[in-house]
Design a protein around this motif. Sequence first.
Motif, short mmCIF file in Angstrom:
data_model
loop_
_atom_site.label_atom_id
_atom_site.label_comp_id
_atom_site.label_asym_id
_atom_site.label_seq_id
_atom_site.Cartn_x
_atom_site.Cartn_y
_atom_site.Cartn_z
N ARG A 140 -34.86 15.63 -22.25
CA ARG A 140 -35.39 16.85 -23.55
C ARG A 140 -35.97 17.73 -23.02
NH1 ARG A 140 -36.64 13.16 -28.01
NH2 ARG A 140 -33.99 12.85 -28.58
N PHE A 180 -41.88 1.68 -27.84
CA PHE A 180 -41.86 0.65 -29.30
C PHE A 180 -40.58 0.20 -29.70
CE2 PHE A 180 -40.43 5.38 -30.52
CZ PHE A 180 -40.10 5.74 -30.04
N HIS A 197 -41.66 7.24 -35.74
CA HIS A 197 -42.21 8.17 -35.70
C HIS A 197 -41.89 9.63 -34.84
CE1 HIS A 197 -39.13 6.08 -33.08
NE2 HIS A 197 -38.83 7.70 -32.36
N SER A 252 -39.89 15.92 -21.69
CA SER A 252 -39.67 14.30 -21.93
C SER A 252 -38.47 13.83 -21.55
CB SER A 252 -39.84 14.32 -23.32
OG SER A 252 -39.61 14.47 -24.69
#
Length: 319
Positions: free
Chosen positions: A145, A249, A255, A268
């Motif tokens: 992204r 995770f 999150h 990212s």
Amino acid sequence: MTSEMATREVKLGTRTVQFPSGYLQELQDCNDKLNDVEALHKELHDKGYLFIRGLHDRGEVLAARLAVLQYLKDQGEGILHPSEPLEKGVLQQGCGVGCVPTMEGVPGITHQDPVKAVIEGSRPFSFFKKFFGKDVATLDYKWLRAVHTDAFTGVHVDNVYMSRGSKSLLTMWTPVGDISVEMGVLAMCEGSNRLPGFDHFQNTYGNLDAEEARLKGTGWFTTDPFEITDKFGGQWKTTDFKAGDVMIFGMRTAHMSTCNLTNLARISCDTRWQPSDEPTDSRYMEGKDGPELKFGLHAKDESSNVETTMESLRLRWGL
Ligand SMILES: O=C(O)CCC(=O)C(=O)O
């Protein structure tokens, strides 16, 4: 000199907060445990995540960043500022929703050499092999992204999107460059994977299959971080990420991201990892069911126009 650490005003989802503060604390890395697999398993269980500094090679991440920025530049005018150096990743003024092309998926920029060298490189493979104690596989689909100004990701658990394969599936979030809290980084709700206060949340929202439920929208539970901590507990944590760092995770850890308050593209990539002898969620593998399904949410059954909203589900769950 004052001994107090200076705080900064940042935005977590829709909330303006001081960082670091009780609302949003600084993350601690687990690099001291990297040679102790049992300690890493305990950390993942206790906190819900493993924050590792420098798992990737910094130079390789910066090379991947440049390749992504070149790709964005090649997509035409209106995305990157023409008179700023490419490596800064400055967005054209007004580049908002719909301006940055989606880079998620199977072949494309995600599978070009400099990007692949990081997200499917020998370092993550050897980390996960050691962590799982066996050979590992990574889903073909990559969630690369470039997030624009004022954008953020709301609170969710990944199980909502990818619960049809291995129960050991882990997400690895890789910042592609140095990313400050002001540019939009991942924030973790520590303990949300196991604290008793989250039981009802996990047994309802956490068990949702967004595609099966024909969920309209993003699959986020909320955009307000404190709705989570006030109702269920846990602690929001984040940090300034450096190129090379990763956040790993499980599917049950709540999150979200901080909001991009800058004019810089926040780049990212999320990748998913599991033991290779366990079933994979075929929606995210190249093959007959993939890759045209995007994030499991956009599959359309034209014969029905029934759509469920998160609001209606939350009412039904009493949340
Ligand atoms: O990069 C983001 O904004 C969100 C990433 C995410 O939610 C994930 O890695 O599961």
